[in-house]
Design a protein around this motif. Structure first.
Motif, short mmCIF file in Angstrom:
data_model
loop_
_atom_site.label_atom_id
_atom_site.label_comp_id
_atom_site.label_asym_id
_atom_site.label_seq_id
_atom_site.Cartn_x
_atom_site.Cartn_y
_atom_site.Cartn_z
N ASP A 1 -15.64 -12.68 11.63
CA ASP A 1 -15.75 -13.66 10.55
C ASP A 1 -16.88 -13.22 9.60
O ASP A 1 -18.02 -13.04 10.03
N LYS A 2 -16.57 -13.06 8.33
CA LYS A 2 -17.55 -12.55 7.37
C LYS A 2 -18.51 -13.62 6.85
O LYS A 2 -19.53 -13.29 6.27
N LEU B 1 -30.01 -10.52 10.17
CA LEU B 1 -28.73 -9.79 10.12
C LEU B 1 -28.18 -9.55 11.52
O LEU B 1 -26.97 -9.65 11.74
N GLU B 2 -29.06 -9.22 12.46
CA GLU B 2 -28.60 -9.01 13.83
C GLU B 2 -27.97 -10.28 14.40
O GLU B 2 -26.92 -10.24 15.02
N ARG B 3 -28.63 -11.40 14.15
CA ARG B 3 -28.10 -12.69 14.64
C ARG B 3 -26.77 -13.02 13.95
O ARG B 3 -25.84 -13.51 14.59
N ALA B 4 -26.67 -12.74 12.66
CA ALA B 4 -25.44 -13.01 11.92
C ALA B 4 -24.29 -12.14 12.43
O ALA B 4 -23.15 -12.60 12.52
N LYS C 1 -23.57 -15.16 4.09
CA LYS C 1 -24.66 -16.11 3.88
C LYS C 1 -26.03 -15.45 4.06
O LYS C 1 -26.93 -15.64 3.23
N VAL C 2 -26.19 -14.64 5.10
CA VAL C 2 -27.47 -13.99 5.36
C VAL C 2 -27.77 -12.92 4.32
O VAL C 2 -28.90 -12.79 3.86
N VAL C 3 -26.75 -12.17 3.91
CA VAL C 3 -26.96 -11.12 2.90
C VAL C 3 -27.36 -11.75 1.56
O VAL C 3 -28.28 -11.27 0.90
N SER D 1 -35.86 -10.54 -15.61
CA SER D 1 -34.76 -9.58 -15.50
C SER D 1 -34.45 -9.21 -14.05
O SER D 1 -33.38 -8.68 -13.77
N ILE D 2 -35.36 -9.48 -13.12
CA ILE D 2 -35.13 -9.14 -11.71
C ILE D 2 -34.16 -10.15 -11.13
O ILE D 2 -34.46 -11.33 -11.01
N ARG D 3 -32.96 -9.67 -10.78
CA ARG D 3 -31.90 -10.55 -10.29
C ARG D 3 -31.23 -9.98 -9.06
O ARG D 3 -31.19 -8.77 -8.86
N SER D 4 -30.65 -10.86 -8.28
CA SER D 4 -29.90 -10.49 -7.09
C SER D 4 -28.43 -10.78 -7.33
O SER D 4 -28.08 -11.83 -7.88
N LYS D 5 -27.58 -9.86 -6.91
CA LYS D 5 -26.13 -10.06 -7.03
C LYS D 5 -25.48 -9.54 -5.77
O LYS D 5 -25.76 -8.44 -5.32
N GLN D 6 -24.59 -10.34 -5.22
CA GLN D 6 -23.89 -9.94 -4.01
C GLN D 6 -22.59 -9.25 -4.39
O GLN D 6 -21.71 -9.85 -5.00
N ARG D 7 -22.47 -7.97 -4.05
CA ARG D 7 -21.30 -7.18 -4.41
C ARG D 7 -20.10 -7.48 -3.52
O ARG D 7 -18.98 -7.56 -3.95
#
Length: 137
Positions: free
Chosen positions: A19-20, A123-126, A25-27, A65-71
């Motif tokens: 399940d992704k 991430l390990e827990r996820a 969510k964590v990423v 300008s510093i932004r986060s985007k989930q690919r």
């Protein structure tokens, strides 16, 4: 010579389902944490930076300008984006330097390095939560 064979026994489990959602969510959250840390590093108001230091904040354009985007569910990209107020890609000049400007500190690299100890356990827990075993019937 015969080819070696590897047998894997899943015990009482038939297959694994992945399940992704927990990973996504964590990423996403981790990308936002790195963004927050990077913005904090460039948030020194009114101070002119010297070579090797983090850039100071005069107009706040680099900060915004510093932004986060989930690919995709497994990749978040955090970087300074070129904004409409920037004539050229200013963060590149700060990172690489020019003839008249010495390179400044690596804000993005240091922000990621600072957040890595908190990101890895999440991430390990996820990953453990994302893997669901389907039992034999």
């Amino acid at each position: 010579m015969s080819n070696p064979t590897i047998n894997v026994t899943l015990g009482r489990w038939k297959t694994a389902d992945f399940d992704k959602k927990p990973i996504r969510k964590v990423v996403r959250r981790s990308g936002l944490d790195v963004q927050k840390t990077a913005r904090r590093l460039v948030n020194r108001k009114g101070k002119v930076s010297k070579a090797g230091q983090y850039p100071g904040r005069r107009t706040g354009e680099l900060f915004r300008s510093i932004r986060s985007k989930q690919r995709n569910p497994f990749v978040a990209v955090v970087k300074p984006q070129k904004t409409a107020a920037m004539k050229d890609y200013y963060p590149l000049f700060l990172f690489k330097g020019t003839k008249n400007l010495d390179p400044r500190g690596d804000v993005m690299g240091d922000a990621l390095e600072a957040e890595t100890p908190q990101i890895v356990p999440k991430l390990e827990r996820a990953l453990v939560d994302a893997l669901k075993w389907v039992p034999l019937k």
